[in-house]
Each structure stands twice: as structure tokens, then as C-alpha cells.
Design an enzyme around this catalytic site. Structure first.
Site, PDB file in Angstrom:
ATOM      1  N   ARG A 283       1.026  -1.275  -0.184  1.00  0.00           N
ATOM      2  CA  ARG A 283      -0.033  -0.163   0.269  1.00  0.00           C
ATOM      3  C   ARG A 283       0.763   1.097  -0.083  1.00  0.00           C
ATOM      4  O   ARG A 283       0.555   2.360  -0.473  1.00  0.00           O
ATOM      5  CB  ARG A 283      -0.932  -0.180   1.195  1.00  0.00           C
ATOM      6  CG  ARG A 283      -2.208  -1.089   1.012  1.00  0.00           C
ATOM      7  CD  ARG A 283      -2.831  -0.998   2.652  1.00  0.00           C
ATOM      8  NE  ARG A 283      -3.956   0.194   2.057  1.00  0.00           N
ATOM      9  CZ  ARG A 283      -3.647   1.421   2.705  1.00  0.00           C
ATOM     10  NH1 ARG A 283      -2.791   1.572   3.614  1.00  0.00           N
ATOM     11  NH2 ARG A 283      -4.778   2.301   2.454  1.00  0.00           N
TER      12      ARG A 283
ATOM     13  N   ASP B 247      -4.302   7.891   6.018  1.00  0.00           N
ATOM     14  CA  ASP B 247      -4.680   6.850   6.788  1.00  0.00           C
ATOM     15  C   ASP B 247      -4.222   6.985   8.316  1.00  0.00           C
ATOM     16  O   ASP B 247      -3.284   7.851   8.554  1.00  0.00           O
ATOM     17  CB  ASP B 247      -3.868   5.532   6.348  1.00  0.00           C
ATOM     18  CG  ASP B 247      -4.439   4.919   5.265  1.00  0.00           C
ATOM     19  OD1 ASP B 247      -5.555   4.786   4.791  1.00  0.00           O
ATOM     20  OD2 ASP B 247      -3.553   4.218   4.532  1.00  0.00           O
TER      21      ASP B 247
END
Ligand code: ADE
Length: 248
Positions: free
Chosen positions: A157, A172
Site C-alpha cells: 500500500r 490513513d
């Protein structure tokens, strides 16, 4: 691009998971490659033995030879450029995985992962072969396969292009050292629960302020330990002080 090399005695575990979703697409786009190797192929006897009894008593342990053979073979045949080495043993004894460790691991081009089984591995593997020992939490799983999948997922990611919007990665939880603020989608009224007014206002400055404060609020209540290692502005500190006063 990162090449992940997984050493395991259960290669089949991996196929389904890695074909799907974002990790599947990342492979299609050539952003990551995932190779699995059956440790038994690197055993030195005709029975393909990878484990043996523990000296002094106990159950079974991975023998050193198949692991050294496998890693050295990968280094010789697959890893052409002589980069800094990253040979990870997944083990509950390791450094606990978090965002910062994932970022460090994402800086390597080739990542070799050893998935332990049984009681673990011969200590000489730890001392003379691996460069990192990684745990995914304070509990003991039946093997390192799930932890290696977690590691591949979290590291992938972080590679630009793997997740559609890199903004969403940098927003995030943990990416900025805080837990992510709450998020909502339509409908703005569901049953009796309304989306916070400010998010419908179109006022970007106010929305950013609200997000920062809610992120601080969640972190304060759920993971106050994170607040010690994050850069906080004057405004952040004022907000946290207000939360502290409320607690007294
Ligand atoms: N192998 C078994 N349990 C583990 C854990 N918690 N983390 C990493 N590898 C493991």
C-alpha cells in the site's frame, strides 16, 4: 517496484489472496511481484525433511540447511542487483509491525520472508541469515504465512500507484501518527443518525479543522501513547488540553 519472496511449506495458502483486489492489480501493473518457494525443494535428503527434534527436548524446529539453501538460491538467481539485504523472519519474538517499520521495509527492492512453522527455527538462522525479525502482534499463530501476507499487504500500500489515491494512504490512521478522523457517505440522514453538519457545509477550512480535531479526539481516547511521538501545533495542544480538562 518491490519483489516479495516467500519461503514456506504451504505455498497454496497464498494463491487466492494475492490474485484479488488491490494486491492482484498491483501485480498486473508490475508494481510488485510475489514469488513463493516450497522449502522442501531446498531440503538435503530424499525425504525432503525440513524439520527435526530440538536438542535438549521439545517438539520440532525448522532445520537450518533448507532455509540457508533457499535464501542463497534466491539471492543467486533472482536478485540480480546487489542491494541492501532484507531477509525477514516472521516470528512472535520479532519487532512489532507498525507503520514506521512497514515504511522501512518498503525501502528495499527485494524482500525475502521466512514463514516459520512448528516451534520456530534453529537459532543459527536468526543469528546468521535473517536481517529483520518481525511480529504482527503479541499472540502466537500456527505459522508465519498469515503474518507474511499482512506484511506484503501493508508494504504494498505504501508503493506509489498501488492504492488509487496516494492521498488516501497519507491520510490513513498512523500515517500521520494519529488515528484517522471519522468518515461518512450518503445518505446524510440514516435512520435517526445525521452526518455532522460541518461536513455538509462545503467550508473546506472548517472541514479540515474538524477532521484534525476528531483525529486528535480519537487518538486521545483510544491510543494516547501515539500523542507522545507526533508533532502537535499550538492549536492541537489547546484542543487536547480541553479534552484533558473534560476528563478531570
Ligand atoms: N508466527 C507465529 N505467530 C506470529 C506472530 N504473532 N507474528 C509473526 N509471526 C508469527
Amino acid at each position: 517496484m518491490i519483489n516479495f519472496h516467500i519461503l514456506t511449506i504451504f505455498k497454496n495458502i497464498f494463491s487466492e489472496y494475492f490474485f484479488e483486489g488491490i494486491i492482484g492489480k498491483a501485480q498486473d501493473k508490475g508494481l510488485i511481484n510475489i514469488y513463493t518457494y516450497d522449502l522442501r525443494d531446498y531440503a538435503e535428503d530424499k525425504h525432503k525433511t525440513v524439520d527435526d527434534y530440538i536438542f535438549g527436548g521439545g517438539s520440532m524446529l525448522f532445520k537450518p540447511e533448507p532455509l540457508f539453501n533457499a535464501v542463497e538460491n534466491i539471492q543467486k538467481n533472482k536478485i540480480l542487483n546487489n542491494n541492501k539485504k532484507c531477509i525477514i523472519l516472521l516470528t512472535p519474538q520479532g519487532q512489532q509491525l507498525n507503520h514506521n517499520l512497514a515504511k522501512e521495509i518498503a525501502s528495499f527492492k527485494d524482500i525475502i520472508m521466512i514463514c516459520g512453522r512448528y516451534e520456530g527455527v534453529d537459532e543459527r538462522v536468526r543469528e546468521n541469515l535473517v536481517t529483520h525479525e518481525v511480529s504482527i502482534g503479541d499472540y502466537v499463530l500456527t505459522g508465519g504465512e498469515l503474518p507474511s501476507m499482512v506484511l506484503i499487504d501493508v508494504v504494498s500500500r505504501l508503493i506509489p500507484g498501488v492504492v488509487g489515491s496516494q492521498d488516501s494512504v497519507s491520510e490513513d490512521s498512523f500515517a500521520r501518527g494519529l488515528i484517522e478522523h471519522p468518515q461518512y457517505t450518503r445518505p446524510s440522514m440514516f435512520r435517526n443518525w445525521k452526518v455532522p453538519e460541518v461536513l455538509l457545509s462545503g467550508n473546506h477550512k472548517e472541514i479540515l479543522k474538524w477532521r484534525r480535531q476528531e483525529s486528535l479526539r480519537k487518538t486521545f481516547y483510544r491510543r494516547p501513547d501515539l500523542l507522545d511521538s507526533v508533532k502537535l501545533s499550538e492549536e492541537d495542544l489547546l484542543f487536547i488540553n480541553k479534552l484533558k480538562l473534560k476528563e478531570e
